[in-house]
Design an enzyme around this catalytic site. Structure first.
Site, PDB file in Angstrom:
ATOM      1  CD  GLU A   1      -2.530   1.175   2.765  1.00 41.47           C
ATOM      2  OE1 GLU A   1      -3.568   1.851   2.865  1.00 41.47           O
ATOM      3  OE2 GLU A   1      -2.065   0.482   3.703  1.00 41.47           O
TER       4      GLU A   1
ATOM      5  CE  LYS B   1      -7.071   1.236   4.410  1.00 46.29           C
ATOM      6  NZ  LYS B   1      -5.772   1.787   4.838  1.00 46.29           N
TER       7      LYS B   1
ATOM      8  CB  CYS C   1      -3.907  -1.718   5.014  1.00 45.07           C
ATOM      9  SG  CYS C   1      -2.909  -1.452   6.503  1.00 45.07           S
TER      10      CYS C   1
END
Length: 515
Positions: free
Chosen positions: A259, A334, A368
């Site tokens: 990321e 995300k 993440c």
């Protein structure tokens, strides 16, 4: 008497229900109208019925199934996808019989044989390898005290005993492949046993286009990226290509970048606020997309290109791209934003969640923080995900271990591989990105075919390197059917469920329902 074998239609439902109730008086069982409607939408050619004087008196319902995915050790619930028919796969290799019956008053007229002849024609028409079904043993309960299931089946085969289901199947040129225990819970007559039966299509011609088949093993290349200053965009691209070249040199099927690995480009904007600096970084997103697309084709590897900031309708998102080696590009987003990302950068969460079909099976990608929400991987697992890729960025060991432990849990819960890749090193001239900590790794379920600690391989902590790992999707299929525990199959769907709400074709507005 007029006898006709034809395809089932929605208009036949009331007759079908009436006939099933007559055929299964001891069970009172029948398919609901929404289930029949779904079958007709999925596979109308496979739903056959037989009519006598225009009255439906029997039916044969079928699905096409990828038998490698199902395996010999299965239940009726497995074969029907928990009665949702999600097991149906037009690219499968067998015709699976999920239902065949004749009303009692019309038995003895060889109507069932006509249905089976029609099924065999269907199998040949679709060039399927075989017809498979689980045959109940309704008379076995009368002999269970003196005969094992194997002995009972042998006597039926030798015509020493009669079984209304198995005798009929054997007379239609089926053979018994194996005995299934617990095939249909609640089938007292059969003592919950069934015979797995098979009819071989001698006209079957295997598809020989092996080069286009999906691989059952894949090699993963995880880039543990060192944060370092770059004088310009071209220097960054040189470093990217170095890693792609290195990983593809080892024949990697997938290459995973972390990321926001390109954060060093924010150094020239360090005089700006954190929110303004990352918006300047967003200007590189489209050029990086083009660069990774070219590299994926040139180096013959599927690339999960980390993540990048992107401005859309005055909102800042964290997105990434799956660049297939055939040139196709797909986006991921995300969904959950950490408090710090929201405060420092003003990021907002996306709403795209999906699995991605690749030449090495179905994969999922979560950025993440998203892996810390177990609902997301579970929804992807429901769609058949084999590998979950997690590009991440963590500054401290605390943050890293949140990602790591959650990723390991997702591998166990969802019977899949999970690959995580992050960045290491320091960026003293970039606000909010000054330190990094990572140990990239590939995690597995914890069962006999996998490492005892669920860690397939892991990188040296806080050291730039490429981690190369091989994974075998066949092991996942075996785990699903024969594992010491079966996390996906043993869920209490009668008690709770997890589902998309208002899901669109490409953009998924996520809400979750537990009932």
């Amino acid at each position: 008497m007029k006898v006709e074998v034809t395809h089932l239609t929605k208009e036949d439902y009331l007759d079908l229900k009436e006939s099933m109730l007559e055929a299964y008086t001891q069970w009172g069982a029948y398919w609901r109208d929404h289930q029949i409607e779904q079958l007709l939408q999925l596979f109308p050619e496979g739903q056959l019925c037989i009519k006598v004087d225009d009255k439906l008196v029997g039916a044969a319902l079928s699905l096409i199934i990828d038998y490698k995915s199902l395996g010999d050790n299965h239940t009726y619930k497995d074969a029907t996808g928990n009665y949702t028919f999600s097991s149906h796969n037009l690219k499968g290799d067998v015709l699976y019989g999920i239902e065949i019956f004749i009303r009692p008053e019309h038995r003895g007229l060889r109507l069932g044989r006509r249905l089976y002849d029609a099924r065999k024609e269907l199998c040949e028409k679709f060039n399927l390898r075989a017809i498979i079904a689980g045959a109940r043993l309704p008379n076995y309960g009368e002999h269970a005290n003196s005969l094992s299931p194997k002995e009972y089946i042998e006597k039926v085969k030798n015509k020493e005993l009669y079984d209304p289901t198995l005798t009929f199947q054997l007379s239609n040129n089926f053979h018994v492949r194996k005995i299934l225990k617990g095939y249909m819970p609640g089938d007292v007559e059969s003592m919950e046993y069934a015979a797995l039966i098979e009819w071989i299509n001698i006209y079957y011609e295997p598809n020989l286009t092996l080069l286009s088949e999906k691989k059952l093993q894949a090699r993963l290349g995880l880039v543990q990226w060192q944060m370092r200053p770059f004088k310009d965009f071209e220097s960054l691209c040189e470093q990217i290509e170095f890693f792609v070249d290195a990983a593809s040199g080892y024949k990697s099927d997938f290459i995973l970048f972390p990321e926001f690995f390109h954060a060093p480009l924010m150094a020239e904007h360090n005089h700006l606020s954190e929110a303004d600096a990352i918006r300047r970084l967003a200007i590189y997103t489209e050029p990086l997309k083009q660069k990774f697309t070219e590299l994926a084709v040139a180096y013959n590897s599927n690339i999960i290109a980390g993540s990048f900031p992107a401005m859309r309708n005055d909102k800042l998102y964290n997105i990434g791209y799956l660049c297939h080696r055939n040139g196709k590009v797909e986006e991921y987003q995300k969904l959950h934003i950490t408090p710090d990302e929201r405060k420092a950068w003003g990021l907002v969460g996306g709403d795209l969640l999906k699995t991605y079909d690749t030449d090495c099976g179905k994969i999922g990608i979560l950025i993440c923080y998203d892996v810390e929400f177990p609902e997301l991987p579970r929804l992807l697992a429901e769609e058949g995900m084999d590998i979950l890729f997690v590009p991440f960025l963590t500054d401290t060991q605390n943050a890293y271990h949140r990602v790591r432990h959650c990723a390991q849990a997702r591998a166990i819960e969802n019977e899949c591989f999970v690959a995580i890749a992050g960045s290491v090193g320091n960026l003293p001239k970039v606000h909010n990105m000054d330190i990094q900590y990572a140990q990239s790794a590939v995690f597995t379920p914890c069962d006999f075919a996998f490492p005892t600690n669920g860690v397939k391989s892991e990188a040296t902590p806080n050291t730039e390197m490429v981690l190369m790992v091989d994974v075998d999707m066949e092991l996942l299929k075996e785990l699903n059917h024969k594992g010491a525990v079966k996390n996906l199959k043993d869920r209490r769907k009668d008690l709770y469920r997890l589902e998309f709400i208002n899901r669109k074709e490409e953009i998924s507005k996520l809400e979750f329902a537990v009932v």
